[in-house]
Design a protein around this motif. Structure first.
Motif, PDB file in Angstrom:
ATOM      1  N   MET A  90      31.649  49.335  37.936  1.00 32.89           N
ATOM      2  CA  MET A  90      30.610  48.974  36.975  1.00 32.89           C
ATOM      3  C   MET A  90      31.524  48.393  35.760  1.00 32.89           C
ATOM      4  SD  MET A  90      27.570  51.875  37.139  1.00 32.89           S
ATOM      5  CE  MET A  90      29.014  53.162  37.159  1.00 32.89           C
ATOM      6  N   ASP A  91      32.480  49.366  35.208  1.00 32.94           N
ATOM      7  CA  ASP A  91      33.316  48.759  33.961  1.00 32.94           C
ATOM      8  C   ASP A  91      34.010  47.346  34.338  1.00 32.94           C
ATOM      9  OD1 ASP A  91      34.347  49.278  31.431  1.00 32.94           O
ATOM     10  OD2 ASP A  91      36.140  49.447  32.527  1.00 32.94           O
ATOM     11  N   MET A  92      34.419  47.062  35.470  1.00 29.13           N
ATOM     12  CA  MET A  92      34.925  45.700  35.737  1.00 29.13           C
ATOM     13  C   MET A  92      34.014  44.589  35.759  1.00 29.13           C
ATOM     14  SD  MET A  92      37.922  46.893  38.380  1.00 29.13           S
ATOM     15  CE  MET A  92      38.465  45.123  38.727  1.00 29.13           C
ATOM     16  N   GLY A  93      32.682  44.910  36.260  1.00 27.80           N
ATOM     17  CA  GLY A  93      31.588  43.808  36.159  1.00 27.80           C
ATOM     18  C   GLY A  93      31.336  43.836  34.789  1.00 27.80           C
ATOM     19  N   THR A  94      31.256  44.650  33.798  1.00 28.78           N
ATOM     20  CA  THR A  94      31.007  44.554  32.483  1.00 28.78           C
ATOM     21  C   THR A  94      32.044  43.699  31.670  1.00 28.78           C
ATOM     22  OG1 THR A  94      29.549  46.705  32.621  1.00 28.78           O
ATOM     23  CG2 THR A  94      30.297  45.544  30.225  1.00 28.78           C
ATOM     24  N   ARG A  95      33.397  44.021  31.985  1.00 28.71           N
ATOM     25  CA  ARG A  95      34.319  43.517  31.536  1.00 28.71           C
ATOM     26  C   ARG A  95      34.467  41.704  32.121  1.00 28.71           C
ATOM     27  NH1 ARG A  95      39.707  45.533  29.317  1.00 28.71           N
ATOM     28  NH2 ARG A  95      38.907  47.075  28.075  1.00 28.71           N
ATOM     29  N   LEU A  96      33.901  41.515  32.932  1.00 27.61           N
ATOM     30  CA  LEU A  96      33.911  40.096  33.474  1.00 27.61           C
ATOM     31  C   LEU A  96      33.012  39.403  32.790  1.00 27.61           C
ATOM     32  CD1 LEU A  96      35.419  38.094  35.410  1.00 27.61           C
ATOM     33  CD2 LEU A  96      33.753  38.793  37.154  1.00 27.61           C
ATOM     34  N   ASP A  97      31.976  39.920  32.481  1.00 26.58           N
ATOM     35  CA  ASP A  97      30.629  39.236  31.664  1.00 26.58           C
ATOM     36  C   ASP A  97      31.112  38.820  30.306  1.00 26.58           C
ATOM     37  OD1 ASP A  97      28.839  39.283  33.733  1.00 26.58           O
ATOM     38  OD2 ASP A  97      28.070  41.264  33.082  1.00 26.58           O
ATOM     39  N   ILE A  98      31.986  39.915  29.865  1.00 24.70           N
ATOM     40  CA  ILE A  98      32.597  39.752  28.667  1.00 24.70           C
ATOM     41  C   ILE A  98      33.368  38.460  28.301  1.00 24.70           C
ATOM     42  CG2 ILE A  98      33.943  40.624  26.560  1.00 24.70           C
ATOM     43  CD1 ILE A  98      32.986  43.417  27.356  1.00 24.70           C
ATOM     44  N   VAL A  99      34.544  38.212  29.515  1.00 27.43           N
ATOM     45  CA  VAL A  99      35.271  37.392  29.375  1.00 27.43           C
ATOM     46  C   VAL A  99      34.499  35.929  29.666  1.00 27.43           C
ATOM     47  CG1 VAL A  99      37.148  36.275  31.042  1.00 27.43           C
ATOM     48  CG2 VAL A  99      37.112  38.753  30.455  1.00 27.43           C
ATOM     49  N   ARG A 100      33.506  35.876  30.426  1.00 25.74           N
ATOM     50  CA  ARG A 100      32.550  34.783  30.695  1.00 25.74           C
ATOM     51  C   ARG A 100      32.149  34.469  29.294  1.00 25.74           C
ATOM     52  NH1 ARG A 100      30.453  36.571  35.982  1.00 25.74           N
ATOM     53  NH2 ARG A 100      28.684  37.090  34.728  1.00 25.74           N
ATOM     54  N   LYS A 101      31.596  35.183  28.553  1.00 23.22           N
ATOM     55  CA  LYS A 101      31.135  34.694  27.245  1.00 23.22           C
ATOM     56  C   LYS A 101      32.406  34.395  26.358  1.00 23.22           C
ATOM     57  CE  LYS A 101      27.286  37.794  27.600  1.00 23.22           C
ATOM     58  NZ  LYS A 101      26.540  39.131  27.083  1.00 23.22           N
ATOM     59  N   GLN A 102      33.319  34.907  26.300  1.00 23.80           N
ATOM     60  CA  GLN A 102      34.364  34.651  25.454  1.00 23.80           C
ATOM     61  C   GLN A 102      35.045  33.179  25.592  1.00 23.80           C
ATOM     62  OE1 GLN A 102      37.593  37.348  25.493  1.00 23.80           O
ATOM     63  NE2 GLN A 102      36.498  38.810  24.246  1.00 23.80           N
ATOM     64  N   LEU A 103      34.887  32.870  27.216  1.00 26.11           N
ATOM     65  CA  LEU A 103      35.457  31.572  27.500  1.00 26.11           C
ATOM     66  C   LEU A 103      34.487  30.520  27.626  1.00 26.11           C
ATOM     67  CD1 LEU A 103      38.229  32.656  29.959  1.00 26.11           C
ATOM     68  CD2 LEU A 103      38.354  32.425  27.461  1.00 26.11           C
ATOM     69  N   ASN A 104      33.270  30.966  27.333  1.00 22.62           N
ATOM     70  CA  ASN A 104      32.045  29.942  27.446  1.00 22.62           C
ATOM     71  C   ASN A 104      31.834  29.470  29.043  1.00 22.62           C
ATOM     72  OD1 ASN A 104      30.994  29.986  24.874  1.00 22.62           O
ATOM     73  ND2 ASN A 104      32.859  28.624  24.169  1.00 22.62           N
ATOM     74  N   LEU A 105      32.228  30.297  30.000  1.00 27.33           N
ATOM     75  CA  LEU A 105      32.026  29.712  31.334  1.00 27.33           C
ATOM     76  C   LEU A 105      30.693  30.030  32.023  1.00 27.33           C
ATOM     77  CD1 LEU A 105      35.376  31.871  32.572  1.00 27.33           C
ATOM     78  CD2 LEU A 105      35.239  29.452  31.919  1.00 27.33           C
ATOM     79  N   THR A 106      30.452  29.063  33.083  1.00 31.68           N
ATOM     80  CA  THR A 106      29.126  29.245  33.504  1.00 31.68           C
ATOM     81  C   THR A 106      28.967  30.441  34.412  1.00 31.68           C
ATOM     82  OG1 THR A 106      29.914  28.002  35.565  1.00 31.68           O
ATOM     83  CG2 THR A 106      29.074  26.675  33.633  1.00 31.68           C
ATOM     84  N   GLY A 135      43.219  42.163  34.025  1.00 31.44           N
ATOM     85  CA  GLY A 135      43.249  40.755  34.025  1.00 31.44           C
ATOM     86  C   GLY A 135      41.848  39.964  34.525  1.00 31.44           C
ATOM     87  N   ALA A 136      41.769  38.936  33.958  1.00 30.21           N
ATOM     88  CA  ALA A 136      40.649  38.292  34.544  1.00 30.21           C
ATOM     89  C   ALA A 136      40.831  36.522  34.902  1.00 30.21           C
ATOM     90  CB  ALA A 136      39.522  37.838  33.656  1.00 30.21           C
ATOM     91  N   ASN A 137      40.795  36.406  36.143  1.00 29.13           N
ATOM     92  CA  ASN A 137      41.133  35.045  36.541  1.00 29.13           C
ATOM     93  C   ASN A 137      42.616  34.488  36.525  1.00 29.13           C
ATOM     94  OD1 ASN A 137      38.360  34.433  37.272  1.00 29.13           O
ATOM     95  ND2 ASN A 137      38.089  32.548  35.905  1.00 29.13           N
ATOM     96  N   ALA A 141      44.594  40.780  30.422  1.00 27.85           N
ATOM     97  CA  ALA A 141      43.704  41.047  29.444  1.00 27.85           C
ATOM     98  C   ALA A 141      44.273  41.856  28.635  1.00 27.85           C
ATOM     99  CB  ALA A 141      42.302  41.531  29.910  1.00 27.85           C
ATOM    100  N   ASP A 142      44.252  43.408  28.694  1.00 27.10           N
ATOM    101  CA  ASP A 142      44.809  44.257  27.831  1.00 27.10           C
ATOM    102  C   ASP A 142      45.392  45.308  28.724  1.00 27.10           C
ATOM    103  OD1 ASP A 142      42.386  45.150  28.796  1.00 27.10           O
ATOM    104  OD2 ASP A 142      41.701  46.028  27.007  1.00 27.10           O
ATOM    105  N   SER A 143      46.096  46.181  28.085  1.00 21.62           N
ATOM    106  CA  SER A 143      46.879  47.363  28.703  1.00 21.62           C
ATOM    107  C   SER A 143      46.622  48.603  28.039  1.00 21.62           C
ATOM    108  CB  SER A 143      48.301  46.919  29.216  1.00 21.62           C
ATOM    109  OG  SER A 143      48.872  46.865  27.969  1.00 21.62           O
ATOM    110  N   ILE A 144      46.639  49.961  28.794  1.00 23.55           N
ATOM    111  CA  ILE A 144      46.977  51.240  28.311  1.00 23.55           C
ATOM    112  C   ILE A 144      48.062  51.687  28.930  1.00 23.55           C
ATOM    113  CG2 ILE A 144      45.781  53.372  28.037  1.00 23.55           C
ATOM    114  CD1 ILE A 144      43.030  51.901  27.884  1.00 23.55           C
ATOM    115  N   HIS A 145      48.922  52.576  28.282  1.00 22.30           N
ATOM    116  CA  HIS A 145      49.968  53.491  28.878  1.00 22.30           C
ATOM    117  C   HIS A 145      49.746  54.856  28.040  1.00 22.30           C
ATOM    118  CE1 HIS A 145      53.978  55.074  29.450  1.00 22.30           C
ATOM    119  NE2 HIS A 145      54.067  54.529  30.422  1.00 22.30           N
ATOM    120  N   GLY A 155      47.021  44.150  23.845  1.00 24.32           N
ATOM    121  CA  GLY A 155      46.090  43.042  24.153  1.00 24.32           C
ATOM    122  C   GLY A 155      47.013  41.997  24.825  1.00 24.32           C
ATOM    123  N   GLY A 156      46.593  41.150  25.581  1.00 25.70           N
ATOM    124  CA  GLY A 156      47.415  40.212  26.312  1.00 25.70           C
ATOM    125  C   GLY A 156      46.650  38.720  26.415  1.00 25.70           C
TER     126      GLY A 156
END
Length: 350
Positions: A90-106, A135-137, A141-145, A155-156
Motif C-alpha cells: 500500500m505504501d509503495m503504491g502511494t509513493r508511486l502516485d506521488i512520483v507521477r505527480k512530481q514528474l507530471n507523468l500520465t 526508488g522509482a523508474n 528516491a530516498d533512504s533510511i539507515h 534524499g536521492g
C-alpha cells in the motif's frame, strides 16, 4: 537492473557504519503500476546471498524457494510478516502516485516502484542495523539507515519527499522499536533453519592460466567453486603483489551452482617474459587454514615463443608428411602394377 545497482552501491554503507554484523536479511520489493503480465506486487526474501522466499499479490502466499524445508511449500513467518508485506504494498503504491505527480507523468503508462530492506545481526545475534532504500523508474528516491544509536534520512536524485522533524522522530521510534527487532527476529529464525547453507565452507579451486598473446602472454589468476563469497585473491610477481592497476580485476560472480568465482588477469609483453619472473596466484578464504597458492614461470623467452608458433608449425609439418606418404604410396602402387603386367607377358610367351 535497478536492484543490482542498489545492492552494489549500498553494501558499503552498513559495512562502514556498523562493522560488526555477521548475517543479513534482504527484502526486495517490486510494485508495478500499469498493464503487464507480472503481479502488481512481489517480494524476494534473501538470507545473506541465498534466496529463501518469494511472495506476490496474485498468490498471496510466502513460498519457500531454496531454504530449509520443503521447496514450494508455504514459508510460515507469522501473520505479522504478511502484514508487513501488505503494508509495504500500500505504501509503495502511494509513493508511486506521488512520483507521477512530481514528474507530471500520465496515468496510462507502466511505472515501477522498488524498495530494499536490509537488516543485520552481530555475532551474538543481537540487532545491528536496518536500512531501507526506495526508488522509482530506476532512480534513487530516498533512504533510511537506523541502528541502535543513530538514525539517518537522505534524499536521492532530487526527489521531494518532505519529512519534517516530527515525522523523522516518529520514523526513528518505529524503526528502532518495531522494524529492527522484528527483522532481527526473522533473521535469527531463518538462520536456524538454513544454517547448513549459510554456515558451510567450500574450499576454492585455484588455477593459474597462461595463454599466448602475440609475442607475450595473458596470465589469469582464477578461483572457482568457493563459499562464502568473501575471498582475498592476489597475483604475485616474484613474491610481490602485482599492482591492481596493471590488471583487469573482475567481480565476484555466481558460478550457477550456489558457489562463486573470481579472476584477475595480467597482460605480459615480450620484454617481461625475457626476465623469467615467477608468477603466483594466492588465495585466502574462510575455508582454508593456510593460504592456497599455485605458481608459473616462463623458463625462457625463446621456449615460450615456441609455444606461440607450435600449433601452426605442427599443422604444416603434418601436411608435408601426409603429402610425402601419399606420393610414396602412389609410386609403390605403380611399381606393383608394372610387375604384374610383366609377369603376365612372360607367361604368354612361354
Amino acid at each position: 537492473m535497478f536492484f543490482l545497482q542498489l545492492m552494489s552501491g549500498s553494501l558499503l554503507l552498513p559495512l562502514v557504519m556498523s562493522s560488526g554484523f555477521v548475517h543479513s536479511l534482504w527484502l526486495l520489493f517490486n510494485y508495478i503500476s500499469g498493464p503487464t503480465q507480472f503481479p502488481e506486487f512481489s517480494m524476494v526474501l534473501m538470507l545473506d546471498d541465498i534466496q529463501v522466499g518469494y511472495y506476490d499479490s496474485d498468490t498471496d502466499q510466502l513460498i519457500n524457494v531454496g531454504g530449509g524445508g520443503e521447496k514450494g511449500a508455504e514459508l510460515d513467518l507469522g501473520q505479522f510478516a504478511l502484514n508487513v508485506m501488505k503494508n509495504n504494498m500500500m505504501d509503495m503504491g502511494t509513493r508511486l502516485d506521488i512520483v507521477r505527480k512530481q514528474l507530471n507523468l500520465t496515468t496510462t503508462g507502466v511505472y515501477v516502484q522498488q524498495r530494499m530492506y536490509i537488516c543485520g545481526v552481530r555475532k551474538d545475534g543481537q540487532p545491528d542495523f536496518i536500512m531501507v532504500r526506495d526508488g522509482a523508474n530506476g532512480h534513487d528516491a530516498d533512504s533510511i539507515h537506523c541502528n541502535t544509536t543513530h538514525f539517518l534520512y537522505g534524499g536521492g536524485d532530487g526527489w521531494d519527499f518532505k519529512l519534517d522533524t516530527m515525522k523523522q522522530i516518529y520514523l526513528q521510534m518505529r524503526f528502532s522499536n518495531i522494524h529492527l527487532p522484528f527483522c532481527a527476529r526473522i533473521l535469527r529464525r531463518l538462520l536456524e533453519s538454513n544454517k547448513h547453507l549459510v554456515m558451510r565452507r567450500v574450499r576454492p579451486r585455484l588455477r593459474l592460466l597462461s595463454q599466448p598473446r602475440g609475442g607475450g602472454a595473458q596470465i589469469t589468476c582464477l578461483a572457482t567453486d568457493f563459499y562464502p563469497r568473501h575471498i582475498n585473491l592476489t597475483l604475485l610477481r616474484d613474491g610481490e603483489p602485482v599492482d591492481e592497476e596493471e590488471m583487469t580485476v573482475g567481480s565476484v560472480l555466481p558460478n550457477g551452482n550456489g558457489l562463486y568465482q573470481l579472476k584477475k588477469t595480467l597482460m605480459v609483453d615480450e620484454e617481461e617474459l625475457q626476465r623469467k619472473h615467477k608468477y603466483t596466484c594466492a588465495a585466502s578464504h574462510r575455508s582454508l587454514d593456510n593460504r592456497l597458492d599455485v605458481s608459473w614461470r616462463a623458463e625462457s623467452f625463446r621456449s615460450y615463443r615456441v609455444l606461440v608458433i607450435s600449433a601452426p608449425v605442427v599443422l604444416m609439418v603434418a601436411a608435408i608428411l601426409l603429402l610425402v606418404l601419399m606420393m610414396k604410396m602412389r609410386k609403390r602402387s605403380g611399381s606393383e602394377v608394372n610387375l604384374l603386367g610383366n609377369t603376365g607377358e612372360s607367361r604368354s610367351q612361354h
